[in-house]
Design a protein around this motif. Sequence first.
Motif, PDB file in Angstrom:
ATOM      1  N   GLY A 102      -3.825  16.434  14.059  1.00 34.52           N
ATOM      2  CA  GLY A 102      -2.980  15.770  13.067  1.00 34.52           C
ATOM      3  C   GLY A 102      -1.686  15.249  13.649  1.00 34.52           C
ATOM      4  N   PRO A 104       1.197  12.874  14.526  1.00 37.66           N
ATOM      5  CA  PRO A 104       1.661  11.694  13.787  1.00 37.66           C
ATOM      6  C   PRO A 104       1.905  10.462  14.650  1.00 37.66           C
TER       7      PRO A 104
ATOM      8  N   ASP B  26       5.533   1.283   8.279  1.00 34.98           N
ATOM      9  CA  ASP B  26       5.634   1.024   9.715  1.00 34.98           C
ATOM     10  C   ASP B  26       6.502   2.085  10.395  1.00 34.98           C
ATOM     11  N   ALA B  27       6.923   1.810  11.615  1.00 37.02           N
ATOM     12  CA  ALA B  27       7.691   2.809  12.366  1.00 37.02           C
ATOM     13  C   ALA B  27       9.040   3.091  11.719  1.00 37.02           C
ATOM     14  N   ALA B  59       1.054   0.419  10.083  1.00 36.40           N
ATOM     15  CA  ALA B  59       1.025   0.545  11.534  1.00 36.40           C
ATOM     16  C   ALA B  59       0.582   1.959  11.903  1.00 36.40           C
ATOM     17  N   SER B  60       0.447   2.213  13.196  1.00 35.77           N
ATOM     18  CA  SER B  60      -0.040   3.533  13.618  1.00 35.77           C
ATOM     19  C   SER B  60       0.887   4.648  13.156  1.00 35.77           C
ATOM     20  N   ALA B  61       2.177   4.370  13.039  1.00 33.46           N
ATOM     21  CA  ALA B  61       3.111   5.398  12.564  1.00 33.46           C
ATOM     22  C   ALA B  61       2.776   5.808  11.130  1.00 33.46           C
ATOM     23  N   GLY B  64      -0.494   7.835  11.223  1.00 36.57           N
ATOM     24  CA  GLY B  64      -0.194   9.166  11.755  1.00 36.57           C
ATOM     25  C   GLY B  64       0.490  10.059  10.737  1.00 36.57           C
ATOM     26  N   THR B  65       1.369   9.479   9.944  1.00 37.09           N
ATOM     27  CA  THR B  65       2.045  10.240   8.885  1.00 37.09           C
ATOM     28  C   THR B  65       1.041  10.735   7.850  1.00 37.09           C
ATOM     29  N   LEU B  67      -2.151  11.193   8.350  1.00 40.00           N
ATOM     30  CA  LEU B  67      -3.014  12.175   9.014  1.00 40.00           C
ATOM     31  C   LEU B  67      -2.339  13.544   9.096  1.00 40.00           C
ATOM     32  N   ALA B  68      -1.073  13.568   9.509  1.00 36.67           N
ATOM     33  CA  ALA B  68      -0.351  14.844   9.634  1.00 36.67           C
ATOM     34  C   ALA B  68      -0.262  15.549   8.281  1.00 36.67           C
ATOM     35  N   ARG B  71      -3.623  17.047   7.136  1.00 34.40           N
ATOM     36  CA  ARG B  71      -3.838  18.372   7.733  1.00 34.40           C
ATOM     37  C   ARG B  71      -2.989  19.429   7.029  1.00 34.40           C
TER      38      ARG B  71
END
Lengths: 139, 115
Positions: A102, A104, B26-27, B59-61, B64-65, B67-68, B71
Motif C-alpha cells: 500500500g 502511496p 494530483d501531487a 496522477a500516481s500520487a 497511491g493515496t 491504495l494506502a 489497505r
Amino acid sequence: MATRQLEIQCALTELEVLRLAAREFFGECFDNSVDLNRLLLSLEEVAANIIEHGASLQAAAPIEFEFFKDERSVRIVISDRQPSFDPTQKTQPDLQEHAQAGKPRGLGIFLYTTLMHTEYKARSGGGNVLTLTRSLAES
Amino acid sequence: MSESKLQIKTSNRGNILVLSVAGSLDALTASQLNQELKARIDSGTSKLICDLSGLEFIASAGVGTLLANLRAAQTAGGNLVLCGLRREVLDVFELLNFSALFKISSDVEAAAHSL
C-alpha cells in the motif's frame, strides 16, 4: 512542426497550469481522451518529480518545457537546473509488492517510461534534459 | 475541458461514509484526500465509498493515496470501494495493474451493496 515553449515555477501549484497548456496544445492530436490523458499523465509525473525533489533546494530554478507536434508524433522536452538524475537508469518498481504494501508514492517514473519513449541527457552547465516522444500511430 | 483543484464532499449512508471527489487528484491535492480519509479511518469509520464521477484527472500520487487508504480500511476490518470512474481515470488504475485490487462499481448505490 508546431511548437510551444512554457516555463513554470518549481511549485506543485503549477501542475494545473502545465496540464491546461498541454491539453490546449496537444488536444487535437488524439482521437480519444484516453490517449490524450496518457500524455498529460506522463507530463504530470515528470514535472511532479522535478518539483518535489527541487522543493528542498533553495531558490529552485524554473522548469522549461518545449512542446512539439506534427502529423506523426508528439514530443515534450523538459529542462531543469537540478542535480543530475537519469530516470531511465532507475530500477522499475515491483508493482505487486507495491500494491501489497500500500505504498502511496514511487510509481511516476514507471508510468511515463512505460507510456512514452524517454531519453535523458545531462544539461550543459548543470541540470537535466528529458525528452518524451510518442508516435501517433500508437494511438 | 477545464480542470479544477480538488473538491471533497462527504455524506453518510448508514454506517458507510461516501466521499464525492471532484476535480484533479494530483501531487498537490493528494494530501488533501489523504488527510480526509486517514482522519475518518482513524476515528473508526472503516466502510468507505469514493465516488469519483466528478474526478477529471488522477496522477500516481492520487492512486497511491487511494491504495494506502484501501489497505488502512481493510486492516480496520472494512473496505474502500470506488465508483463512477471515467475511462481516463480507470485507465490509470489499469496501467498500474491496480484495478483488481479495488472493488469498482458503477455508482454509489452499487458500491453500497458491495460493502
